[in-house]
Design a protein around this motif. Structure first.
Motif, PDB file in Angstrom:
ATOM      1  N   LEU A   7       0.967   0.071   0.251  1.00  0.00           N
ATOM      2  CA  LEU A   7       0.106   0.410   1.380  1.00  0.00           C
ATOM      3  C   LEU A   7      -1.326  -0.007   1.081  1.00  0.00           C
ATOM      4  N   HIS A   8      -1.918  -0.706   2.031  1.00  0.00           N
ATOM      5  CA  HIS A   8      -3.314  -1.136   1.927  1.00  0.00           C
ATOM      6  C   HIS A   8      -4.059  -0.538   3.124  1.00  0.00           C
ATOM      7  N   VAL A   9      -5.119   0.207   2.876  1.00  0.00           N
ATOM      8  CA  VAL A   9      -5.831   0.896   3.961  1.00  0.00           C
ATOM      9  C   VAL A   9      -7.331   0.593   3.881  1.00  0.00           C
ATOM     10  N   LEU A  10      -7.930   0.331   5.033  1.00  0.00           N
ATOM     11  CA  LEU A  10      -9.385   0.168   5.138  1.00  0.00           C
ATOM     12  C   LEU A  10      -9.930   1.329   5.970  1.00  0.00           C
ATOM     13  N   THR A  11     -10.848   2.093   5.389  1.00  0.00           N
ATOM     14  CA  THR A  11     -11.422   3.255   6.071  1.00  0.00           C
ATOM     15  C   THR A  11     -12.936   3.222   5.934  1.00  0.00           C
ATOM     16  N   ALA A  12     -13.633   3.429   7.038  1.00  0.00           N
ATOM     17  CA  ALA A  12     -15.102   3.402   7.027  1.00  0.00           C
ATOM     18  C   ALA A  12     -15.660   4.827   6.996  1.00  0.00           C
ATOM     19  N   TYR A  13     -16.629   5.035   6.146  1.00  0.00           N
ATOM     20  CA  TYR A  13     -17.342   6.310   6.095  1.00  0.00           C
ATOM     21  C   TYR A  13     -18.833   6.038   6.260  1.00  0.00           C
ATOM     22  N   ALA A  14     -19.459   6.772   7.197  1.00  0.00           N
ATOM     23  CA  ALA A  14     -20.923   6.745   7.299  1.00  0.00           C
ATOM     24  C   ALA A  14     -21.471   7.626   6.172  1.00  0.00           C
ATOM     25  N   GLY A 163       3.166  18.783 -25.404  1.00  0.00           N
ATOM     26  CA  GLY A 163       3.964  19.448 -26.421  1.00  0.00           C
ATOM     27  C   GLY A 163       5.456  19.388 -26.174  1.00  0.00           C
ATOM     28  N   ASN A 164       5.861  18.903 -25.032  1.00  0.00           N
ATOM     29  CA  ASN A 164       7.284  18.871 -24.692  1.00  0.00           C
ATOM     30  C   ASN A 164       7.567  17.633 -23.834  1.00  0.00           C
ATOM     31  N   PRO A 165       7.383  16.432 -24.404  1.00  0.00           N
ATOM     32  CA  PRO A 165       7.455  15.198 -23.610  1.00  0.00           C
ATOM     33  C   PRO A 165       8.808  14.932 -22.963  1.00  0.00           C
ATOM     34  N   GLY A 166       9.847  15.618 -23.445  1.00  0.00           N
ATOM     35  CA  GLY A 166      11.159  15.441 -22.827  1.00  0.00           C
ATOM     36  C   GLY A 166      11.183  15.909 -21.376  1.00  0.00           C
ATOM     37  N   PHE A 167      10.190  16.675 -20.987  1.00  0.00           N
ATOM     38  CA  PHE A 167      10.134  17.177 -19.612  1.00  0.00           C
ATOM     39  C   PHE A 167       8.963  16.561 -18.833  1.00  0.00           C
ATOM     40  N   ASN A 168       8.451  15.459 -19.363  1.00  0.00           N
ATOM     41  CA  ASN A 168       7.500  14.691 -18.567  1.00  0.00           C
ATOM     42  C   ASN A 168       8.211  14.098 -17.355  1.00  0.00           C
ATOM     43  N   VAL A 169       7.465  13.836 -16.313  1.00  0.00           N
ATOM     44  CA  VAL A 169       8.009  13.175 -15.117  1.00  0.00           C
ATOM     45  C   VAL A 169       7.178  11.918 -14.865  1.00  0.00           C
ATOM     46  N   GLU A 170       7.850  10.785 -14.822  1.00  0.00           N
ATOM     47  CA  GLU A 170       7.139   9.528 -14.573  1.00  0.00           C
ATOM     48  C   GLU A 170       6.750   9.438 -13.103  1.00  0.00           C
ATOM     49  N   ALA A 171       5.501   9.134 -12.845  1.00  0.00           N
ATOM     50  CA  ALA A 171       5.019   9.079 -11.463  1.00  0.00           C
ATOM     51  C   ALA A 171       5.712   7.969 -10.681  1.00  0.00           C
ATOM     52  N   ALA A 172       6.174   8.308  -9.481  1.00  0.00           N
ATOM     53  CA  ALA A 172       6.782   7.310  -8.600  1.00  0.00           C
ATOM     54  C   ALA A 172       5.745   6.680  -7.679  1.00  0.00           C
ATOM     55  N   VAL A 173       4.559   7.254  -7.672  1.00  0.00           N
ATOM     56  CA  VAL A 173       3.493   6.755  -6.784  1.00  0.00           C
ATOM     57  C   VAL A 173       2.253   6.443  -7.619  1.00  0.00           C
ATOM     58  N   GLN A 174       1.730   5.257  -7.446  1.00  0.00           N
ATOM     59  CA  GLN A 174       0.486   4.870  -8.092  1.00  0.00           C
ATOM     60  C   GLN A 174      -0.602   4.783  -7.020  1.00  0.00           C
ATOM     61  N   VAL A 175      -1.719   5.421  -7.279  1.00  0.00           N
ATOM     62  CA  VAL A 175      -2.843   5.426  -6.328  1.00  0.00           C
ATOM     63  C   VAL A 175      -4.057   4.803  -7.019  1.00  0.00           C
ATOM     64  N   ALA A 176      -4.577   3.762  -6.446  1.00  0.00           N
ATOM     65  CA  ALA A 176      -5.757   3.105  -7.024  1.00  0.00           C
ATOM     66  C   ALA A 176      -7.028   3.858  -6.625  1.00  0.00           C
ATOM     67  N   HIS A 177      -8.093   3.632  -7.353  1.00  0.00           N
ATOM     68  CA  HIS A 177      -9.392   4.139  -6.921  1.00  0.00           C
ATOM     69  C   HIS A 177      -9.818   3.329  -5.690  1.00  0.00           C
ATOM     70  N   TYR A 222     -11.541   0.190   0.570  1.00  0.00           N
ATOM     71  CA  TYR A 222     -10.171  -0.341   0.449  1.00  0.00           C
ATOM     72  C   TYR A 222      -9.386   0.573  -0.485  1.00  0.00           C
ATOM     73  N   LEU A 223      -8.209   1.007  -0.027  1.00  0.00           N
ATOM     74  CA  LEU A 223      -7.324   1.861  -0.826  1.00  0.00           C
ATOM     75  C   LEU A 223      -5.963   1.197  -0.948  1.00  0.00           C
ATOM     76  N   TYR A 224      -5.427   1.200  -2.164  1.00  0.00           N
ATOM     77  CA  TYR A 224      -4.098   0.633  -2.418  1.00  0.00           C
ATOM     78  C   TYR A 224      -3.207   1.708  -3.025  1.00  0.00           C
ATOM     79  N   ILE A 225      -2.014   1.842  -2.470  1.00  0.00           N
ATOM     80  CA  ILE A 225      -1.017   2.788  -2.974  1.00  0.00           C
ATOM     81  C   ILE A 225       0.305   2.062  -3.132  1.00  0.00           C
ATOM     82  N   CYS A 226       0.983   2.298  -4.253  1.00  0.00           N
ATOM     83  CA  CYS A 226       2.285   1.691  -4.498  1.00  0.00           C
ATOM     84  C   CYS A 226       3.316   2.791  -4.733  1.00  0.00           C
ATOM     85  N   ILE A 227       4.380   2.786  -3.926  1.00  0.00           N
ATOM     86  CA  ILE A 227       5.454   3.778  -4.037  1.00  0.00           C
ATOM     87  C   ILE A 227       6.705   3.093  -4.560  1.00  0.00           C
ATOM     88  N   ASN A 228       7.238   3.584  -5.672  1.00  0.00           N
ATOM     89  CA  ASN A 228       8.534   3.122  -6.170  1.00  0.00           C
ATOM     90  C   ASN A 228       9.586   4.013  -5.509  1.00  0.00           C
TER      91      ASN A 228
END
Length: 359
Positions: A7-14, A163-177, A222-228
């Motif tokens: 997803l690519h989004v252009l948003t204007a803010y005053a 402390g318990n990496p076996g229960f980490n969850v890999e992000a399915a969504v990446q959000v850019a600055h 400009y905002l970029y989001i990638c969803i797996n």
């Protein structure tokens, strides 16, 4: 090969200060030798998952991130007759058992923020009866943590338990600055606050009661989001319908939800002016490079929105030609009366994550 929604989004803010640094100044980025305004991905993700949109449409499907998740357990144990100090000790034993984080001794808190799903929080509540009668926790299995907690925000944005990496969850969504497509520099607003009572008294000093400086900025972001999509479904234990709803809400939020920074001062609420959703199995790539050379630097780019859309389109076509990309796409453009609208983007996202029966 995984399916990706980009997803690519252009948003204007005053005038606004959506996301500020430790000095109160809007965050910035130097890109292509030009200063830009920036909104961090952390700010955006929190605005999305805390939005009324997410809260109302995903009841019971969102996690809680806190250092104080064990406080309710302490209260439950005290209510069952356990002395408060002992209740805190037993709650801290549970934190240690599941390696939820480093304990702040005597406070039933963790030093780190821990993101738990509603099913994991319910598991903590359910242990109150047991812990009220026994302090022993010699179970080999985790008592609280689940490898795939049923929480949309954790499934999307992931979690890390050092402390318990076996229960980490890999992000399915990446959000850019998000950043402005053009050169932009924070400005200062010197302001005064008038004392109503002093100002009405002819004998009093009628000067301002307070002086201050507030920094702000404006621009087209400009905002970029990638969803797996496949990882999102997997993180939600195969629940395609919930994953499709999550993707749809994320797209709607990215186009309609603004970060909450200084909203009472600037009322900087906005809608995406342009949004492009791409769907396919090609390796994801941002279109941020379209703005490496700041928009507005050329005489033909006085209209930042039109120029930014043109830059995005040109780079996308360039990638397609150079790399043979074959992405399906849907675009929303508020300046185009024939635009298909947000509903078309949402429908395309739903179908990509949860294909209609028979496809």
């Amino acid at each position: 090969m995984s399916r990706f929604l980009q997803l690519h989004v252009l948003t204007a803010y005053a005038a606004s200060n959506l996301n500020r640094d430790d000095t109160g100044r809007p965050k910035t980025l130097n890109f292509g030798g030009a200063e830009r305004l920036r909104v961090s991905s952390q700010s955006l993700k929190r605005a999305f998952r805390q939005s009324e949109l997410f809260q109302s449409r995903l009841p019971g499907e969102l996690g809680t991130r806190s250092q104080d998740f064990a406080k309710a357990l302490v209260s439950a144990l005290v209510a069952r007759g356990v002395e408060e100090a002992e209740a805190i000790t037993r709650a801290e034993a549970l934190i240690d058992h599941d390696k939820l984080g480093k304990v702040k001794k005597g406070k039933a808190q963790t030093e780190q923020l821990v993101h738990l799903g509603p099913d994991e929080l319910a598991a903590i509540d359910a242990l109150a009866e047991r812990l009220a009668t026994s302090a022993t926790l010699d179970d080999k299995a985790m008592l609280v943590l689940k490898s795939k907690p049923r929480a949309v925000d954790i499934a999307m944005f992931g979690r890390m338990l050092a402390g318990n990496p076996g229960f980490n969850v890999e992000a399915a969504v990446q959000v850019a600055h998000a950043f402005t497509t053009h050169r932009a520099t924070p400005e200062d607003d010197y302001y005064t606050t008038v004392d109503d009572i002093k100002n009405a008294d002819q004998e009093e000093d009628r000067g301002a009661g307070f002086l201050g400086i507030l920094e702000y900025g404006s621009g087209l972001f400009y905002l970029y989001i990638c969803i797996n999509a496949d990882l999102l479904v997997d993180n939600l234990a195969g629940d395609q319908a919930l994953a499709a709803e999550a993707a749809a809400l994320l797209i709607e939020a990215a186009c309609t939800i603004s970060p909450t920074g200084k909203q009472n001062t600037f009322a900087s609420r906005a809608r995406g002016l342009y949004a492009l959703l791409e769907i396919g199995e090609e390796t994801p790539r941002s279109l941020a490079a379209a703005f490496q050379y700041a928009v507005g630097s050329r005489a033909t780019e006085a209209d930042h929105l039109a120029a930014s859309i043109q830059r995005l389109t040109a780079l996308r076509e360039g990638f397609s030609k150079a790399y043979g990309e074959n992405l399906r796409s849907v675009a929303l453009d508020v300046t185009d009366p024939a635009t298909p609208g947000l509903k078309a983007l949402i429908a395309a996202a739903r179908d990509a994550v949860c294909p209609p029966t028979g496809q």
